[in-house]
Motif scaffolding. Structure first.
Motif, short mmCIF file in Angstrom:
data_model
loop_
_atom_site.label_atom_id
_atom_site.label_comp_id
_atom_site.label_asym_id
_atom_site.label_seq_id
_atom_site.Cartn_x
_atom_site.Cartn_y
_atom_site.Cartn_z
N GLU B 130 0.85 -1.20 0.00
CA GLU B 130 0.00 0.00 0.00
C GLU B 130 0.88 1.24 0.00
O GLU B 130 2.09 1.14 0.13
CB GLU B 130 -0.91 -0.03 1.24
N ASP B 131 0.24 2.41 -0.11
CA ASP B 131 0.98 3.65 -0.25
C ASP B 131 1.48 4.23 1.06
O ASP B 131 2.41 5.03 1.07
CB ASP B 131 0.10 4.70 -0.94
N GLY B 132 0.86 3.91 2.17
CA GLY B 132 1.22 4.55 3.43
C GLY B 132 0.26 5.67 3.76
O GLY B 132 -0.84 5.76 3.20
N VAL B 133 0.66 6.56 4.68
CA VAL B 133 -0.30 7.56 5.15
C VAL B 133 -0.20 8.90 4.41
O VAL B 133 -1.20 9.56 4.21
CB VAL B 133 -0.15 7.78 6.68
N VAL B 134 1.01 9.31 4.01
CA VAL B 134 1.15 10.67 3.46
C VAL B 134 0.57 10.76 2.05
O VAL B 134 -0.19 11.68 1.74
CB VAL B 134 2.63 11.10 3.46
N LEU B 135 0.90 9.80 1.20
CA LEU B 135 0.38 9.82 -0.18
C LEU B 135 -0.65 8.72 -0.40
O LEU B 135 -0.98 8.39 -1.52
CB LEU B 135 1.53 9.67 -1.17
N GLY B 136 -1.15 8.15 0.70
CA GLY B 136 -2.16 7.11 0.60
C GLY B 136 -3.38 7.47 1.43
O GLY B 136 -4.23 8.24 1.00
N GLY B 193 -1.68 9.15 11.53
CA GLY B 193 -1.26 7.82 11.11
C GLY B 193 0.23 7.73 10.91
O GLY B 193 0.94 8.75 10.87
N ALA B 194 0.72 6.52 10.82
CA ALA B 194 2.14 6.27 10.58
C ALA B 194 2.27 4.97 9.81
O ALA B 194 1.41 4.09 9.90
CB ALA B 194 2.90 6.19 11.90
N SER B 195 3.32 4.87 9.02
CA SER B 195 3.55 3.62 8.29
C SER B 195 5.04 3.35 8.19
O SER B 195 5.86 4.27 8.29
CB SER B 195 2.92 3.70 6.88
N PHE B 196 5.36 2.09 8.00
CA PHE B 196 6.77 1.69 7.92
C PHE B 196 6.92 0.53 6.94
O PHE B 196 6.12 -0.40 6.92
CB PHE B 196 7.29 1.26 9.30
N ALA B 197 7.98 0.61 6.14
CA ALA B 197 8.36 -0.48 5.23
C ALA B 197 9.86 -0.70 5.35
O ALA B 197 10.62 0.27 5.43
CB ALA B 197 7.99 -0.15 3.80
N PHE B 198 10.30 -1.93 5.38
CA PHE B 198 11.73 -2.20 5.47
C PHE B 198 12.47 -1.81 4.20
O PHE B 198 13.63 -1.44 4.23
CB PHE B 198 11.97 -3.68 5.77
N ASN B 199 11.79 -1.94 3.07
CA ASN B 199 12.42 -1.58 1.80
C ASN B 199 11.30 -1.26 0.81
O ASN B 199 10.13 -1.26 1.19
CB ASN B 199 13.31 -2.72 1.29
N ARG B 232 9.64 5.45 6.26
CA ARG B 232 8.70 5.78 7.35
C ARG B 232 7.92 7.03 6.98
O ARG B 232 8.45 7.96 6.37
CB ARG B 232 9.42 5.95 8.68
N GLN B 233 6.67 7.01 7.36
CA GLN B 233 5.79 8.13 7.08
C GLN B 233 4.95 8.43 8.32
O GLN B 233 4.53 7.50 9.02
CB GLN B 233 4.83 7.82 5.94
N VAL B 234 4.71 9.68 8.58
CA VAL B 234 3.75 10.08 9.61
C VAL B 234 2.90 11.20 9.02
O VAL B 234 3.36 11.98 8.19
CB VAL B 234 4.43 10.57 10.91
N ALA B 235 1.64 11.25 9.46
CA ALA B 235 0.74 12.29 8.95
C ALA B 235 -0.29 12.64 10.01
O ALA B 235 -0.69 11.79 10.82
CB ALA B 235 0.04 11.81 7.67
N LEU B 236 -0.68 13.90 10.01
CA LEU B 236 -1.75 14.39 10.88
C LEU B 236 -2.75 15.10 9.99
O LEU B 236 -2.38 15.95 9.18
CB LEU B 236 -1.19 15.37 11.92
N ARG B 237 -4.03 14.73 10.14
CA ARG B 237 -5.06 15.27 9.24
C ARG B 237 -6.17 15.89 10.07
O ARG B 237 -6.51 15.41 11.14
CB ARG B 237 -5.60 14.12 8.38
N TYR B 238 -6.74 16.96 9.53
CA TYR B 238 -7.92 17.58 10.16
C TYR B 238 -9.03 17.70 9.12
O TYR B 238 -8.78 18.06 7.98
CB TYR B 238 -7.59 18.98 10.69
N ARG B 239 -10.23 17.38 9.54
CA ARG B 239 -11.39 17.57 8.66
C ARG B 239 -12.52 18.23 9.44
O ARG B 239 -12.79 17.86 10.58
CB ARG B 239 -11.86 16.22 8.11
#
Lengths: 172, 410
Positions: B130-136, B193-199, B232-239
C-alpha cells in the motif's frame, strides 16, 4: 516501551473522553483509477459475490444510492442516535424509531426518540426529532415531559454530523 | 425541573460523547468491483523521433488505448465491534516495455493488496502492499476530480521516453512497498497515522534468487543503490467545516534510508515534509499541496555531492488544483511546478512544470465521458533530455496532449 504503552492507553482514554469516532475505509485516500469515477453502475459498490448486501436496500437505484431521503441526513441521524438501541429504520420513508434507553446516571428515567428525514435535500429543516421520556413510579413507567431543548439539541447534532459527512465526501 | 434538565442533558451528552457506533455482528461480504476505460489521445511531444540506433524512426501522434482494473473487496464485522477485511486490486500496468506484437502488453499485475483490522476506539491497522499515510490514506491537496486527473491522470500512458515524464509527488506516487500502516480514530476532527516499510519491495518474495544489489533486503553494496530502505511516514489530518466550507488539511513527513555504499560515500536519506489542504464549498473544490525536502523529484533518493555528482539540492513541489461540479458536469484545472536537482552531474537545477484543464460528464452513475488537455514542460540547462546525457542540446522539452475517452466503474 513505556512510551508505546502510554500511547496505547492514551487512545482509548481519548476515545472515551473526547469527541471521537472511527474512520471508515471510504474516508481514506485511494489512488486507483476506479476510485476516480463518480458513482457505480447499479449504485452498488461492486458485485456482491458472497454475503448479505447491506448497502443497497432492495428496489434501490435512485440518486441517493438506494435511499428515499437525503443520504447525509440519514447517515448523520443514525450516527447521532446510535447511543440508543434501534427499534426500526425505514430508509425510504426516512423514519428512525429507537427503543427505550435508561441512562446509567438516571436509571429511573428512560428515553426513546423518533426521527423523520423530510426529503432529499440537505437542509437545516430536513430533520425532525421527537424525544419521549418516562419515569419509574412505583415500579411502573409513566409518561413525563422531556426538556424542550433536547430534541433541538439532537437535531443540531444531526445537522452538524451531516455537514461533516458532506464536507468529507466533497474533500476526497 | 432541574432533574429533568439533568437527565435530558445526559441524553444529549450521550449522543455527543457516547459510543461512536452501535456494534452488531456482520457476516463477511465479498465484492468484486471493476473499472475500464478507453481513450483517444493526440500527442505532440519532444523525442517523438528516434535517435542513435533508432535514428530514422518516427512515431504517430494519435493512439487509442484501453485499461482495466478488477478489485476484490472483503469486509466483515465481529460481535465485539472489530471490523476487518482485505482488498486485492488487479490492474493492467507496467507494460511499457512490451512491444505491440506481444501479448504481455495486456498482462495483469497486482496494484495494491492488504488486510486490515479496525476497532472503533483504537483505529485501524493495515498490512500489505500500500501507499502509506502521506500519499495514501491521508493524502490531501491533489485535486484530480476532473478529466482523467489532469497532471496525475492517464497522460503519461501516451508519452514516449522516461526523460519526457517528470517524477512528481501525488497520491500513490510512492511504490506500494509491503508495509504496516496505522491510522487512528478521529478526535475532534483530527486523525493521524504512521507507516513503515523495510524496503521498497512489494509482493511475495525477496526480489532475487542470489545475493545481489537487486535484492529487496540489500542493505549495502559496493557503489550503493539509490533505493529506499526503512521507509517511514507520519501524517496528521484535520477535517471539518466552517461556515459551509469543508476543510481537509494534512501535514506529513516521508523519510527513508538508502542502500548504503560499502566502498564509499552513500546517497542521502530521503527526508521531506508536506502540507496539503482541500477546501470545498458551493460546488468548488480547491486543492493545494507543498512538498519540500531532501530527495529528487517524486521522492527519488539523491546522491551526495562529490566526484561526478555536482548537484544535490533539495526538491520542492508546488501543486494547485481547482474544480467546479454542477450537476453531472465537473470542470477543472490543475498543475504543479517542481524544482529539483534532476540530473546530478550537471550543475543547473531542473524545473518541471505540468498544467492541465479538463472536464468529465457523468452519463449514468459509474459511466463518464472525459476530455482534457495537458501541457508538460521540462527544463534543465546542460542536460539533453532526448539523449539522456549531459549536453547543450534539448535542454528544454515538452509535450502537448489532448485526450478524450469513456470510463466505467462498478
Amino acid at each position: 516501551m513505556r512510551k508505546i504503552l502510554a500511547f496505547g492507553l492514551l487512545l482509548p482514554l481519548l476515545a472515551a473522553c473526547g469527541n471521537s469516532r472511527p474512520v471508515g475505509n471510504d474516508e481514506y485516500g485511494d489512488d486507483s483509477r476506479r476510485s476516480r469515477v463518480s458513482g457505480r453502475l447499479g449504485n452498488s459498490d461492486g458485485i456482491l459475490i458472497f454475503g448479505t448486501d447491506r448497502t443497497t436496500p432492495q428496489g434501490g437505484g435512485n440518486q441517493e444510492g438506494g435511499l428515499g431521503v437525503n443520504a447525509y441526513l440519514w447517515r448523520a441521524t443514525l450516527d447521532t442516535l446510535s447511543f440508543l438501541p434501534l427499534s426500526s429504520a425505514d430508509p425510504f420513508g426516512g423514519v428512525i424509531i429507537t427503543d427505550w434507553y435508561a441512562p446509567p446516571s438516571a436509571p429511573d428515567e428512560r428515553f426513546r426518540a423518533t426521527a423523520y428525514i423530510l426529503g432529499r435535500q440537505l437542509r437545516s429543516d430536513g430533520v425532525r426529532v421527537t424525544v419521549f421520556r418516562q419515569v419509574r413510579q412505583g415500579g411502573a413507567w409513566v409518561d413525563a415531559a422531556a426538556a424542550p431543548g433536547t430534541a433541538t439539541e439532537l437535531e443540531n447534532q444531526v445537522l452538524s454530523r451531516a455537514r461533516e459527512l458532506r464536507s468529507q465526501s466533497a474533500g476526497r | 425541573m432541574r432533574k429533568i434538565l439533568l437527565a435530558t442533558t445526559a441524553v444529549a451528552a450521550a449522543a455527543l460523547f457516547g459510543p461512536g457506533v452501535a456494534s452488531a455482528q456482520e457476516a463477511p461480504t465479498v465484492r468484486v468491483g471493476g473499472y475500464f476505460r478507453f481513450n483517444y489521445a493526440f500527442v505532440d511531444q519532444s523525442g517523438a523521433n528516434g535517435v542513435g540506433a533508432a535514428a530514422g524512426t518516427s512515431t504517430g501522434k494519435s493512439d487509442f488505448a484501453s485499461d482495466a482494473e478488477v478489485h476484490v473487496i472483503v469486509t466483515g464485522k465481529a460481535a465485539n465491534g472489530l471490523t476487518y477485511g482485505a482488498t486485492i486490486e488487479i490492474q493492467e500496468d507496467q507494460n511499457r516495455q512490451a512491444t505491440a506484437t506481444t501479448a504481455t502488453k495486456t498482462s495483469l499485475d497486482i496494484d495494491e493488496q492488504y488486510v486490515w483490522v479496525a476497532y472503533p476506539t483504537l483505529g485501524q491497522l493495515r498490512m500489505g502492499d500500500e501507499d502509506g499515510v502521506v500519499l495514501g490514506a491521508m493524502v490531501t491537496g491533489f485535486n484530480t476530480s476532473f478529466g482523467t486527473g489532469g497532471f496525475d491522470g492517464d497522460v503519461y500512458d501516451y508519452i514516449i521516453g522516461a526523460n519526457q515524464r517528470p517524477g512528481y509527488v501525488a497520491g500513490g506516487a510512492l511504490a506500494d512497498s509491503s508495509k504496516v500502516i496505522y491510522t487512528s480514530p478521529q478526535f475532534f476532527g483530527f486523525d493521524f497515522g504512521a507507516s513503515f516499510a523495510f524496503n521498497n519491495g512489494e509482493g511475495e518474495d525477496s526480489g532475487c534468487e542470489s545475493v545481489s544489489a537487486a535484492c529487496d533486503r540489500t542493505g549495502s553494496t559496493p557503489g550503493g543503490v539509490l533505493r529506499m530502505r526503512n521507509e517511514r511516514q507520519v501524517a496528521l489530518r484535520y477535517r471539518g467545516s466552517f461556515g459551509g466550507v469543508g476543510v481537509q488539511a494534512m501535514v506529513g513527513y516521508v523519510g527513508s534510508d538508502v542502500v548504503t555504499n560499502s566502498t564509499g560515500q552513500s546517497g542521502k536519506q530521503v527526508s521531506a515534509g508536506q502540507a496539503g489542504v482541500n477546501l470545498s464549498a458551493y460546488g468548488f473544490l480547491l486543492g493545494a499541496n507543498y512538498t519540500r525536502g531532501s530527495s529528487n523529484g517524486g521522492y527519488a533518493p539523491i546522491a551526495r555531492s562529490g566526484g561526478a555528482i555536482v548537484d544535490d539540492r533539495d526538491m520542492e513541489q508546488y501543486t494547485l488544483g481547482l474544480s467546479y461540479t454542477w450537476q453531472a458536469l465537473t470542470v477543472g484545472a490543475n498543475g504543479f511546478i517542481i524544482n529539483s536537482a534532476g540530473n546530478q552531474t550537471v550543475g543547473a537545477g531542473r524545473r518541471d512544470r505540468v498544467w492541465s484543464v479538463g472536464a468529465n460528464y457523468t452519463l449514468a452513475p459509474g459511466l463518464q465521458v472525459v476530455a482534457e488537455y495537458i501541457n508538460i514542460d521540462r527544463k534543465e540547462a546542460g542536460f539533453d533530455f532526448i539523449n539522456g546525457a549531459a549536453g547543450r542540446a534539448n535542454n528544454n522539452v515538452g509535450s502537448d496532449v489532448f485526450l478524450t475517452g469513456v470510463r466505467i466503474a462498478f
